[in-house]
Design a protein around this motif. Structure first.
Motif, PDB file in Angstrom:
ATOM      1  N   SER A  10      -3.059  -0.180  -8.693  1.00  0.00           N
ATOM      2  CA  SER A  10      -4.542   0.120  -8.447  1.00  0.00           C
ATOM      3  C   SER A  10      -5.002   0.739  -7.256  1.00  0.00           C
ATOM      4  O   SER A  10      -4.876   0.583  -6.214  1.00  0.00           O
ATOM      5  CB  SER A  10      -5.297  -1.232  -8.506  1.00  0.00           C
ATOM      6  OG  SER A  10      -6.579  -1.055  -8.465  1.00  0.00           O
ATOM      7  N   GLY A  11      -5.083   2.141  -7.637  1.00  0.00           N
ATOM      8  CA  GLY A  11      -5.317   3.171  -6.579  1.00  0.00           C
ATOM      9  C   GLY A  11      -4.133   3.373  -5.789  1.00  0.00           C
ATOM     10  O   GLY A  11      -3.105   3.627  -5.993  1.00  0.00           O
ATOM     11  N   GLU A  12      -4.412   2.946  -4.359  1.00  0.00           N
ATOM     12  CA  GLU A  12      -3.402   2.889  -3.420  1.00  0.00           C
ATOM     13  C   GLU A  12      -2.658   1.634  -3.227  1.00  0.00           C
ATOM     14  O   GLU A  12      -1.707   1.680  -2.496  1.00  0.00           O
ATOM     15  CB  GLU A  12      -3.732   3.317  -2.082  1.00  0.00           C
ATOM     16  CG  GLU A  12      -4.345   4.722  -1.824  1.00  0.00           C
ATOM     17  CD  GLU A  12      -3.350   5.793  -1.978  1.00  0.00           C
ATOM     18  OE1 GLU A  12      -2.505   5.814  -1.101  1.00  0.00           O
ATOM     19  OE2 GLU A  12      -3.523   6.725  -3.120  1.00  0.00           O
ATOM     20  N   GLN A  13      -2.783   0.594  -3.827  1.00  0.00           N
ATOM     21  CA  GLN A  13      -2.271  -0.586  -3.877  1.00  0.00           C
ATOM     22  C   GLN A  13      -1.420  -0.880  -5.012  1.00  0.00           C
ATOM     23  O   GLN A  13      -1.629  -0.336  -5.973  1.00  0.00           O
ATOM     24  CB  GLN A  13      -3.541  -1.830  -4.018  1.00  0.00           C
ATOM     25  CG  GLN A  13      -4.310  -1.295  -3.003  1.00  0.00           C
ATOM     26  CD  GLN A  13      -4.040  -1.245  -1.365  1.00  0.00           C
ATOM     27  OE1 GLN A  13      -3.099  -1.559  -1.012  1.00  0.00           O
ATOM     28  NE2 GLN A  13      -4.815  -0.376  -0.892  1.00  0.00           N
ATOM     29  N   THR A  42       1.161  -1.141  -0.001  1.00  0.00           N
ATOM     30  CA  THR A  42      -0.046  -0.033   0.147  1.00  0.00           C
ATOM     31  C   THR A  42       0.864   1.246  -0.004  1.00  0.00           C
ATOM     32  O   THR A  42       1.966   1.383   0.813  1.00  0.00           O
ATOM     33  CB  THR A  42      -0.989  -0.082   1.255  1.00  0.00           C
ATOM     34  OG1 THR A  42      -1.800  -1.148   1.160  1.00  0.00           O
ATOM     35  CG2 THR A  42      -1.760   1.288   1.251  1.00  0.00           C
TER      36      THR A  42
END
Length: 224
Positions: A190-193, A164
């Motif tokens: 993917s986003g924060e990941q 993360t």
């Protein structure tokens, strides 16, 4: 990513290349550097390399035994910027032979519980990990903000390569995430990941926070 790409716990414990022991050290180092009032990624990356070699409570270090000064667009300006924070850095750091010891004095961190400097064994592991990460093939000829971001992401990933985005990731580094994906330092974002490329497993650390479930929801088998 195939499920077998994620090493089982028993293999992680026995693998001689597992950097788990050194993972806490890089996180502490990067957290310290992230708190410095710097707007320059070049100066921040140079601070990482210098801070690794902090030796005593007075923060005097012998840079000749540490990792090499990273390739910077304007190293003189980076040194000047750190001097503005009362870091005492002689010109020999840039102008002298690479193997020459250079004494640098860094002000003590404001936080009393700041864990720097490292002990000798930890300092050696962190130094080696940093050198290997900055030398990774996807980072060749990249800007300092890209390399600095890569350090953050590698040390905040798990042995399963998932992570993360850390809260203290500098904004300049966040802006380089698409480039890290394009350069294949990251396999997924993917986003924060995110997930590191499988070829960088030897650089992955251990997540410092609580176990994270389903880092990438579309691949539930990678729950940590």
């Amino acid at each position: 990513m195939r499920a077998h790409d994620c090493l089982p716990r028993r293999l992680r414990r026995s693998s001689p290349a597992d950097p788990a022991d050194a993972a806490a050290g890089p996180r502490l180092l990067l957290s310290y550097v992230a708190t410095l009032p710097l707007s320059s990624s070049e100066a921040r990356l140079l601070a990482v390399v210098i801070a690794i070699r902090l030796r005593t409570a007075r923060h005097r270090q012998d840079h000749g035994t540490g990792p090499a000064v990273p390739e910077l667009t304007d190293p003189t300006q980076a040194v000047h910027t750190l001097r503005g924070l009362a870091w005492t850095i002689p010109d020999l750091l840039l102008d002298g032979p690479a193997e020459a010891p250079v004494a640098v004095t860094v002000p003590a961190p404001a936080a009393k519980d700041q864990p720097l400097p490292f002990g000798g064994a930890m300092r050696s592991r962190v130094s080696g990990w940093t050198t290997r990460t900055l030398a990774a093939k996807p980072l060749r000829k990249t800007a300092p903000a890209v390399r600095l971001g890569a350090l953050f992401l590698a040390t905040h990933s798990s042995p399963k390569l998932c992570g993360t985005l850390p809260a203290d990731l500098p904004e300049a580094c966040r802006a380089t995430l698409p480039e890290l994906l394009e350069k294949t330092f990251l396999a997924e974002l993917s986003g924060e990941q995110y997930r590191l490329d499988p070829g960088l497993r030897h650089l992955a650390g251990i997540l410092s926070g609580p176990a994270n479930a389903a880092l990438l929801p579309e691949q539930p088998q990678l729950v940590l």
